[in-house]
Design an enzyme around this catalytic site. Structure first.
Site, short mmCIF file in Angstrom:
data_model
loop_
_atom_site.label_atom_id
_atom_site.label_comp_id
_atom_site.label_asym_id
_atom_site.label_seq_id
_atom_site.Cartn_x
_atom_site.Cartn_y
_atom_site.Cartn_z
N TYR A 114 -47.11 -27.85 22.90
CA TYR A 114 -48.25 -28.43 22.64
C TYR A 114 -49.47 -27.15 22.56
O TYR A 114 -49.78 -26.51 23.04
CB TYR A 114 -49.34 -29.21 23.35
CG TYR A 114 -50.76 -29.96 23.21
CD1 TYR A 114 -50.82 -31.14 22.39
CD2 TYR A 114 -51.28 -28.86 24.40
CE1 TYR A 114 -52.23 -31.71 22.15
CE2 TYR A 114 -53.06 -29.77 23.75
CZ TYR A 114 -53.09 -30.44 23.40
OH TYR A 114 -54.56 -30.59 22.86
N GLU B 7 -55.93 -28.51 16.94
CA GLU B 7 -55.07 -29.08 17.51
C GLU B 7 -53.12 -29.46 16.53
O GLU B 7 -53.59 -29.96 15.55
CB GLU B 7 -55.16 -30.68 18.14
CG GLU B 7 -54.71 -31.32 19.20
CD GLU B 7 -54.34 -32.21 19.34
OE1 GLU B 7 -54.83 -33.17 18.80
OE2 GLU B 7 -54.83 -32.56 21.08
#
Ligand code: GDP
Ligand code: MN
Length: 399
Positions: A117, A205
């Site tokens: 992530y 993101e």
């Protein structure tokens, strides 16, 4: 403003982010043609909506599931595309009504080794851009942070120094990346940082950022949000807006330059001043109901602007009652009364209306409202106004 995955990947790629090769499709036939042009024989077909959780999403009334599907042939890409386009996809971020899938992104597939992530966002407390990364990619970072906070790594970027390679190197080691992956992680972070700062983003993101079976880093998913206050510097970003994905109430408000944010409650609020608007929302909440919106009509708003604001409130099917709370200063109470009366006659007032006016020209405003014949309830102060609108909405529900 948010943009689609395919748009975010285009911006990120232009700043050096490694992404799989892919193109956007508007039909199954186009999806098939794109797949033919891509390298390899595994493809990923991805629904383009402004919501995450697509992988685990489901279509309304359809057995076929998934807003992200792995196809093992060009034929399968076409089949999947047929099953996805023009269908309504429900994910845990769309709400039960789901989102209509109008576009698909067709990408070359890859063999995933690990899913990481990575995001960049503004930490308002530190007043710095912050890097958030984790070994637990492909799932919600909020869940990772709640259950295993030690697996979420952060680093903040000094605005005077900008992005520093040593920070990326340090994070890469803590993510257990090795050899060439460390250099690639530095490049990934630099690309994310450059994209963020070039376009005045508020979020970048990448979830997941994968390590492929061949050991290379690749951004498989991308989400970007922008600070609209900086749009005067980036006229081209306006072209990336997808009106289908935006709240129609907010679009209408934007046309009139109103500070309006749509919310999920049932009480429409028309207030002047952001602070008073926030207090009004709080006090509705304290009385046990929820506001349908935030709206600050501002100081010097014209009658037309106030009338537009009132029309937006009345046209919202969620609104079961309206609370007008004006502290007249620069904004005069008679202008508000005039706009409320005009808009009510135009659209029709079918829900209870509570009005609390104070300040400049309050007598004139109240007289106009009383003489208008509108079935409105006058309140003395903020607490009284909140109690009255909540009571009116609740008795409306019973009848
Ligand atoms: P989201 O569910 O909306 O966040 O959509 P993502 O783009 O993150 O895709 C969800 C999941 O699909 C990813 O976490 C991956 O596990 C998987 N996925 C996406 N692209 C590929 C690919 O090229 N190959 C493989 N094997 N899996 C993929
Ligand atoms: Mn994702």
């Amino acid at each position: 403003m948010n943009i689609h995955e395919y748009q975010a990947k285009t911006l990120l790629k232009s700043c050096g982010m490694p992404v799989p090769e892919g193109h956007v499709a508007h039909s199954a036939a186009e999806a098939k043609d794109i797949a033919r042009s891509l390298p390899g024989d595994v493809f990923v077909v991805k629904a383009q909506i402004h919501a995450g959780g697509r992988g685990a999403g489901k279509y309304v009334g359809e057995p076929a599931t998934g807003g992200v599907r792995l196809a093992r042939s060009v034929g399968e890409v076409e089949t999947f595309a047929c099953e996805m386009i023009d269908r309504t996809l429900v994910t845990k971020q769309t709400g039960p009504e789901g989102r209509l899938v109008r576009k698909l992104y067709v990408e070359a597939g890859c063999q995933i080794g690990r899913e990481l992530y990575l995001s960049l966002l503004v930490d308002r407390e530190k007043r710095r851009l912050t890097i958030v990364t984790s070994q637990d990619g492909g799932m919600d970072i909020e869940d990772v942070a709640a259950k295993t906070p030690e697996r979420v790594l952060t680093a903040s970027i000094d605005p005077g120094m900008g992005f520093q390679e040593w920070q990326a190197r340090d994070l890469a080691v803590r993510l257990e990346l090795r050899g060439k992956q460390i250099r690639q992680f530095i490049q990934v972070l630099r690309a994310a940082y450059d994209t963020f700062t070039t376009y005045d983003a508020s979020l970048v993101e990448i979830n997941p950022l994968v390590v492929t079976k061949d050991g290379d880093l690749l951004a498989l998913d991308a989400k970007m949000s922008f600070d609209e206050s900086a749009f005067f510097r980036h006229r081209d970003l306006e072209d990336l807006r997808d009106e289908n994905e935006e709240d129609p109430r907010e679009q209408e408000a934007a046309r009139f330059g109103l500070s309006y944010i749509g919310l999920d409650g049932t009480i429409g609020c028309m207030v002047n001043g952001a602070g008073l608007a926030m207090a009004t929302m709080d006090i509705i909440n304290a009385e046990g109901e929820q506001p349908a919106n935030f709206l600050d009509v501002g100081g010097g708003a014209s009658r037309e602007k106030v009338a537009a604001a009132f029309r937006i409130l009345l046209a919202d099917p969620k609104v079961e009652g309206v609370l007008v709370n004006i502290f007249g200063g620069i904004m005069r109470c008679d202008v508000i009364a005039d706009a409320v009366i005009g808009a009510s006659h135009e659209v029709g007032l079918k829900v209870p209306l509570v009005v609390r006016l104070a300040g400049t020209n309050v007598e004139e405003g109240l007289t106009m409202l009383k003489e208008s014949g509108l079935p409105l309830i006058v309140a003395d102060d903020l607490g009284d106004a909140a109690r009255k609108i909540v009571a009116a909405v609740r008795s409306g529900r019973k009848s």
